[in-house]
Motif scaffolding. Structure first.
Motif, PDB file in Angstrom:
ATOM      1  N   GLY A 112       0.797  -1.214   0.000  1.00 48.29           N
ATOM      2  CA  GLY A 112       0.000   0.000   0.000  1.00 48.29           C
ATOM      3  C   GLY A 112       0.830   1.264   0.000  1.00 48.29           C
ATOM      4  N   ALA A 113       2.161   1.156  -0.027  1.00 43.34           N
ATOM      5  CA  ALA A 113       3.037   2.319   0.041  1.00 43.34           C
ATOM      6  C   ALA A 113       3.312   2.869  -1.354  1.00 43.34           C
ATOM      7  CB  ALA A 113       4.342   1.958   0.748  1.00 43.34           C
ATOM      8  N   VAL A 114       2.320   3.551  -1.916  1.00 41.09           N
ATOM      9  CA  VAL A 114       2.461   4.145  -3.234  1.00 41.09           C
ATOM     10  C   VAL A 114       1.915   5.561  -3.205  1.00 41.09           C
ATOM     11  CG1 VAL A 114       2.281   1.934  -4.458  1.00 41.09           C
ATOM     12  CG2 VAL A 114       0.226   3.283  -4.055  1.00 41.09           C
ATOM     13  N   PHE A 115       2.315   6.358  -4.184  1.00 40.85           N
ATOM     14  CA  PHE A 115       1.743   7.693  -4.367  1.00 40.85           C
ATOM     15  C   PHE A 115       1.287   7.799  -5.805  1.00 40.85           C
ATOM     16  CE2 PHE A 115       2.293  12.182  -5.636  1.00 40.85           C
ATOM     17  CZ  PHE A 115       1.261  12.712  -4.889  1.00 40.85           C
ATOM     18  N   ASP A 116      -0.009   7.910  -6.007  1.00 42.85           N
ATOM     19  CA  ASP A 116      -0.598   8.106  -7.327  1.00 42.85           C
ATOM     20  C   ASP A 116      -1.195   9.501  -7.383  1.00 42.85           C
ATOM     21  OD1 ASP A 116       0.017   5.458  -7.783  1.00 42.85           O
ATOM     22  OD2 ASP A 116      -2.055   4.762  -7.797  1.00 42.85           O
ATOM     23  N   HIS A 117      -1.183  10.099  -8.565  1.00 43.34           N
ATOM     24  CA  HIS A 117      -1.770  11.421  -8.753  1.00 43.34           C
ATOM     25  C   HIS A 117      -2.521  11.416 -10.077  1.00 43.34           C
ATOM     26  CE1 HIS A 117      -2.195  15.716  -8.082  1.00 43.34           C
ATOM     27  NE2 HIS A 117      -1.902  15.901  -9.355  1.00 43.34           N
ATOM     28  N   THR A 118      -3.604  12.173 -10.151  1.00 41.35           N
ATOM     29  CA  THR A 118      -4.385  12.253 -11.379  1.00 41.35           C
ATOM     30  C   THR A 118      -4.052  13.536 -12.128  1.00 41.35           C
ATOM     31  OG1 THR A 118      -6.161  10.966 -10.383  1.00 41.35           O
ATOM     32  CG2 THR A 118      -6.714  12.240 -12.346  1.00 41.35           C
ATOM     33  N   PHE A 119      -3.679  13.374 -13.390  1.00 43.99           N
ATOM     34  CA  PHE A 119      -3.408  14.473 -14.307  1.00 43.99           C
ATOM     35  C   PHE A 119      -4.439  14.390 -15.431  1.00 43.99           C
ATOM     36  CE2 PHE A 119       0.630  13.387 -12.353  1.00 43.99           C
ATOM     37  CZ  PHE A 119       1.206  14.623 -12.072  1.00 43.99           C
ATOM     38  N   LYS A 120      -4.300  15.230 -16.450  1.00 40.62           N
ATOM     39  CA  LYS A 120      -5.098  15.122 -17.666  1.00 40.62           C
ATOM     40  C   LYS A 120      -4.233  14.467 -18.739  1.00 40.62           C
ATOM     41  CE  LYS A 120      -5.741  19.508 -17.661  1.00 40.62           C
ATOM     42  NZ  LYS A 120      -6.041  20.897 -17.984  1.00 40.62           N
ATOM     43  N   ALA A 121      -4.842  13.648 -19.565  1.00 43.91           N
ATOM     44  CA  ALA A 121      -4.136  13.032 -20.684  1.00 43.91           C
ATOM     45  C   ALA A 121      -3.971  14.063 -21.798  1.00 43.91           C
ATOM     46  CB  ALA A 121      -4.904  11.826 -21.197  1.00 43.91           C
ATOM     47  N   ALA A 122      -2.790  14.079 -22.430  1.00 44.09           N
ATOM     48  CA  ALA A 122      -2.540  14.998 -23.544  1.00 44.09           C
ATOM     49  C   ALA A 122      -3.205  14.516 -24.829  1.00 44.09           C
ATOM     50  CB  ALA A 122      -1.039  15.155 -23.765  1.00 44.09           C
ATOM     51  N   ALA A 123      -3.479  13.212 -24.906  1.00 38.94           N
ATOM     52  CA  ALA A 123      -4.062  12.602 -26.102  1.00 38.94           C
ATOM     53  C   ALA A 123      -4.662  11.254 -25.706  1.00 38.94           C
ATOM     54  CB  ALA A 123      -2.977  12.400 -27.162  1.00 38.94           C
ATOM     55  N   ASP A 124      -5.176  10.539 -26.676  1.00 36.33           N
ATOM     56  CA  ASP A 124      -5.662   9.182 -26.436  1.00 36.33           C
ATOM     57  C   ASP A 124      -4.479   8.317 -25.998  1.00 36.33           C
ATOM     58  OD1 ASP A 124      -6.574   6.559 -26.509  1.00 36.33           O
ATOM     59  OD2 ASP A 124      -7.336   6.684 -28.566  1.00 36.33           O
ATOM     60  N   GLN A 125      -4.553   7.782 -24.795  1.00 31.02           N
ATOM     61  CA  GLN A 125      -3.494   6.924 -24.268  1.00 31.02           C
ATOM     62  C   GLN A 125      -4.070   5.570 -23.852  1.00 31.02           C
ATOM     63  OE1 GLN A 125      -1.716   9.347 -21.163  1.00 31.02           O
ATOM     64  NE2 GLN A 125      -0.979  10.841 -22.647  1.00 31.02           N
ATOM     65  N   SER A 126      -5.170   5.191 -24.496  1.00 30.98           N
ATOM     66  CA  SER A 126      -5.863   3.956 -24.126  1.00 30.98           C
ATOM     67  C   SER A 126      -5.026   2.704 -24.380  1.00 30.98           C
ATOM     68  CB  SER A 126      -7.202   3.854 -24.852  1.00 30.98           C
ATOM     69  OG  SER A 126      -7.023   3.887 -26.256  1.00 30.98           O
ATOM     70  N   ALA A 127      -4.045   2.791 -25.266  1.00 31.90           N
ATOM     71  CA  ALA A 127      -3.176   1.640 -25.549  1.00 31.90           C
ATOM     72  C   ALA A 127      -1.837   1.760 -24.825  1.00 31.90           C
ATOM     73  CB  ALA A 127      -2.944   1.527 -27.053  1.00 31.90           C
ATOM     74  N   LYS A 128      -1.717   2.688 -23.870  1.00 31.08           N
ATOM     75  CA  LYS A 128      -0.430   2.962 -23.232  1.00 31.08           C
ATOM     76  C   LYS A 128      -0.431   2.744 -21.715  1.00 31.08           C
ATOM     77  CE  LYS A 128       1.330   4.169 -27.159  1.00 31.08           C
ATOM     78  NZ  LYS A 128       2.371   3.371 -27.798  1.00 31.08           N
ATOM     79  N   GLN A 129      -1.352   1.907 -21.227  1.00 32.97           N
ATOM     80  CA  GLN A 129      -1.327   1.593 -19.802  1.00 32.97           C
ATOM     81  C   GLN A 129       0.013   0.946 -19.447  1.00 32.97           C
ATOM     82  OE1 GLN A 129      -4.058  -1.466 -18.413  1.00 32.97           O
ATOM     83  NE2 GLN A 129      -4.338  -0.370 -16.497  1.00 32.97           N
ATOM     84  N   TYR A 130       0.595   1.369 -18.325  1.00 30.76           N
ATOM     85  CA  TYR A 130       1.877   0.879 -17.804  1.00 30.76           C
ATOM     86  C   TYR A 130       3.089   1.378 -18.602  1.00 30.76           C
ATOM     87  CZ  TYR A 130      -1.312  -2.274 -15.339  1.00 30.76           C
ATOM     88  OH  TYR A 130      -2.345  -2.799 -14.604  1.00 30.76           O
ATOM     89  N   TYR A 131       2.933   2.481 -19.312  1.00 31.22           N
ATOM     90  CA  TYR A 131       4.047   3.136 -19.992  1.00 31.22           C
ATOM     91  C   TYR A 131       4.505   4.328 -19.154  1.00 31.22           C
ATOM     92  CZ  TYR A 131       3.461   0.674 -24.479  1.00 31.22           C
ATOM     93  OH  TYR A 131       3.410  -0.271 -25.469  1.00 31.22           O
ATOM     94  N   PHE A 132       5.780   4.731 -19.341  1.00 36.01           N
ATOM     95  CA  PHE A 132       6.282   5.924 -18.672  1.00 36.01           C
ATOM     96  C   PHE A 132       5.674   7.162 -19.306  1.00 36.01           C
ATOM     97  CE2 PHE A 132      10.120   3.237 -17.621  1.00 36.01           C
ATOM     98  CZ  PHE A 132       9.953   3.284 -16.247  1.00 36.01           C
ATOM     99  N   VAL A 133       5.309   8.131 -18.460  1.00 38.06           N
ATOM    100  CA  VAL A 133       4.758   9.397 -18.943  1.00 38.06           C
ATOM    101  C   VAL A 133       5.580  10.559 -18.406  1.00 38.06           C
ATOM    102  CG1 VAL A 133       2.383   8.578 -19.264  1.00 38.06           C
ATOM    103  CG2 VAL A 133       3.066   9.476 -17.045  1.00 38.06           C
ATOM    104  N   GLU A 134       5.462  11.686 -19.110  1.00 35.39           N
ATOM    105  CA  GLU A 134       6.149  12.917 -18.735  1.00 35.39           C
ATOM    106  C   GLU A 134       5.140  14.057 -18.713  1.00 35.39           C
ATOM    107  OE1 GLU A 134       8.878  14.362 -21.734  1.00 35.39           O
ATOM    108  OE2 GLU A 134       7.603  13.595 -23.327  1.00 35.39           O
ATOM    109  N   LEU A 135       5.481  15.133 -18.010  1.00 32.71           N
ATOM    110  CA  LEU A 135       4.643  16.321 -18.053  1.00 32.71           C
ATOM    111  C   LEU A 135       4.775  16.949 -19.432  1.00 32.71           C
ATOM    112  CD1 LEU A 135       5.345  17.967 -14.589  1.00 32.71           C
ATOM    113  CD2 LEU A 135       3.188  17.006 -15.387  1.00 32.71           C
ATOM    114  N   SER A 136       3.652  17.270 -20.062  1.00 35.57           N
ATOM    115  CA  SER A 136       3.682  17.910 -21.382  1.00 35.57           C
ATOM    116  C   SER A 136       3.133  19.326 -21.328  1.00 35.57           C
ATOM    117  CB  SER A 136       2.880  17.083 -22.392  1.00 35.57           C
ATOM    118  OG  SER A 136       1.533  16.981 -21.987  1.00 35.57           O
ATOM    119  N   ALA A 137       2.404  19.641 -20.270  1.00 34.91           N
ATOM    120  CA  ALA A 137       1.857  20.979 -20.016  1.00 34.91           C
ATOM    121  C   ALA A 137       1.392  20.971 -18.559  1.00 34.91           C
ATOM    122  CB  ALA A 137       0.693  21.278 -20.958  1.00 34.91           C
TER     123      ALA A 137
END
Length: 133
Positions: free
Chosen positions: A6-31
């Protein structure tokens, strides 16, 4: 795979585009408050996309700290347990072994194939250093 603690930190952002095929991929801040899948090996990943947002502006749940499942590409250079990993140009986990490259975490599982999901201990803001560096 071992059970997730249970020792995790999750945060909700907005998706920059359709990322429905990218679950478990690394993401970066784009805006501001927005994430996109990493698209360069030099990108500084903020975390791992944990859901499947289907359009721009949809909630993107990102694991920032803790252990996360990550799609890997160990087909070029195999990933061993304990290796530093970071994003490829496709947002998958690859072994990082170049001095001063940003890393996203430490591999807890091995991978020698493209598309294998491995566990990664996330290390926000970390860099790979050589032994002499």
């Amino acid at each position: 795979m071992a059970t997730q603690s249970g020792a995790v930190f999750d945060h909700t952002f907005k998706a920059a585009a359709d990322q429905s095929a990218k679950q478990y991929y690394f993401v970066e801040l784009s805006a501001a408050d927005t994430v996109a899948v990493c698209n360069a090996a030099a990108d500084r990943a903020i975390g791992v996309l944990m859901n499947k947002p289907h359009a721009a502006g949809i909630a993107a749940d990102v694991r920032i700290l803790g252990i996360a499942p990550v799609v890997s590409d160990g087909s070029g250079t195999a990933i061993a347990v304990g290796d530093y990993v970071g994003p490829s140009s496709a947002g998958k986990a690859i072994k990082k072994a170049t001095a001063d490259n940003s890393v996203a975490g430490i591999a807890l599982d091995a991978s020698s194939a493209d598309g294998t999901v491995i566990r990664v201990l996330l290390l926000p803001g970390a860099f790979f250093r050589t032994a002499g560096g």
